[in-house]
Design a protein around this motif. Sequence first.
Motif, PDB file in Angstrom:
ATOM      1  N   LEU A 104     -20.795  87.287 -23.637  1.00 22.37           N
ATOM      2  CA  LEU A 104     -20.541  87.039 -25.053  1.00 22.37           C
ATOM      3  C   LEU A 104     -19.370  86.077 -25.231  1.00 22.37           C
ATOM      4  O   LEU A 104     -19.408  85.166 -26.060  1.00 22.37           O
ATOM      5  CB  LEU A 104     -20.240  88.363 -25.769  1.00 22.37           C
ATOM      6  N   LEU A 105     -18.325  86.262 -24.447  1.00 16.51           N
ATOM      7  CA  LEU A 105     -17.167  85.381 -24.499  1.00 16.51           C
ATOM      8  C   LEU A 105     -17.548  83.954 -24.120  1.00 16.51           C
ATOM      9  O   LEU A 105     -17.147  82.995 -24.778  1.00 16.51           O
ATOM     10  CB  LEU A 105     -16.078  85.891 -23.557  1.00 16.51           C
ATOM     11  N   ALA A 106     -18.340  83.810 -23.071  1.00 18.42           N
ATOM     12  CA  ALA A 106     -18.755  82.487 -22.606  1.00 18.42           C
ATOM     13  C   ALA A 106     -19.506  81.736 -23.696  1.00 18.42           C
ATOM     14  O   ALA A 106     -19.232  80.553 -23.960  1.00 18.42           O
ATOM     15  CB  ALA A 106     -19.632  82.627 -21.363  1.00 18.42           C
ATOM     16  N   PHE A 107     -20.415  82.405 -24.379  1.00 14.82           N
ATOM     17  CA  PHE A 107     -21.197  81.750 -25.427  1.00 14.82           C
ATOM     18  C   PHE A 107     -20.343  81.433 -26.662  1.00 14.82           C
ATOM     19  O   PHE A 107     -20.579  80.444 -27.355  1.00 14.82           O
ATOM     20  CB  PHE A 107     -22.398  82.608 -25.821  1.00 14.82           C
ATOM     21  N   SER A 108     -19.336  82.258 -26.921  1.00 13.10           N
ATOM     22  CA  SER A 108     -18.450  81.976 -28.052  1.00 13.10           C
ATOM     23  C   SER A 108     -17.618  80.723 -27.784  1.00 13.10           C
ATOM     24  O   SER A 108     -17.355  79.931 -28.689  1.00 13.10           O
ATOM     25  CB  SER A 108     -17.532  83.177 -28.327  1.00 13.10           C
ATOM     26  N   ILE A 109     -17.220  80.530 -26.526  1.00 14.62           N
ATOM     27  CA  ILE A 109     -16.478  79.326 -26.147  1.00 14.62           C
ATOM     28  C   ILE A 109     -17.355  78.093 -26.282  1.00 14.62           C
ATOM     29  O   ILE A 109     -16.947  77.067 -26.834  1.00 14.62           O
ATOM     30  CB  ILE A 109     -15.953  79.434 -24.703  1.00 14.62           C
ATOM     31  N   LEU A 110     -18.598  78.186 -25.785  1.00 12.93           N
ATOM     32  CA  LEU A 110     -19.526  77.060 -25.874  1.00 12.93           C
ATOM     33  C   LEU A 110     -19.841  76.717 -27.327  1.00 12.93           C
ATOM     34  O   LEU A 110     -19.997  75.542 -27.679  1.00 12.93           O
ATOM     35  CB  LEU A 110     -20.814  77.389 -25.111  1.00 12.93           C
TER      36      LEU A 110
END
Length: 248
Positions: A104-110
């Motif tokens: 979830l964190l990775a997609f929020s950064i992207l």
Amino acid sequence: MELSVEFIIIFSLILFVSSLVHGTVGFGFPMIATPLLAMVTDMKTAIICIAIPTLLINLISIFSEGNFLQAVKRFYPLAIIGMVGSAIGTQILIYSSSELFKLLLAFSILLYLFIQKFKIEMKWIRQKKKLSMVVFGLLAGIIGGLTNVMASILIIYSLESKHTKKEIIQSTNLCFLFGKITQIILFSFHGSFTQEILISSFSGLIVVIIAMFIGLKIKDKIPKEAYIKVVKVILFLIASILIFQTVI
């Protein structure tokens, strides 16, 4: 956890590289050290091993920018909110897996990088300062407690709030300092700090100090425009590592 020669060497190298990056751009130690260390041990152990070095790095980063008390006075509300979130995230980490939250964190950064690419502004952050501080502070704390990666969320908040490089460094490190203190207290309460982990953590402080000293010397030579670009590149790399770790 056994302190083998191989682990000590790998741990020292990870500490050096992560501390060097942190000293250079003002953040990045836990975001780089955690996923790298998690490749040779489990997620929870990785977070515990770098907890004490992280405290030292946060203090060095805040003091290196000067006006320590002024920074605390300005950003302590955000840090306290982050501390609450960190307590929540750490409790979840102790009793469950955080793999889904890493993704979830990775997609929020992207998503943020996509917004930046197409110049889509998040004006509500500046228009509703108190609300955005609570939302981002709590979210950063929870994710920081779960994955040890708090700075990425705080950087999104800081960039959209038009903070200077100095303000970004001080606010992110102050929030992580408060959150890490909370995390260490909770881990200690649950008996997570073994003798082996404490030995590896304290022995790595010398490596951290040397790498931070070199990084701070490099940081002063980086102009603001280049700094923002470096921040975005590191965010993309973080997202890629998180996705790789979660999927593979």
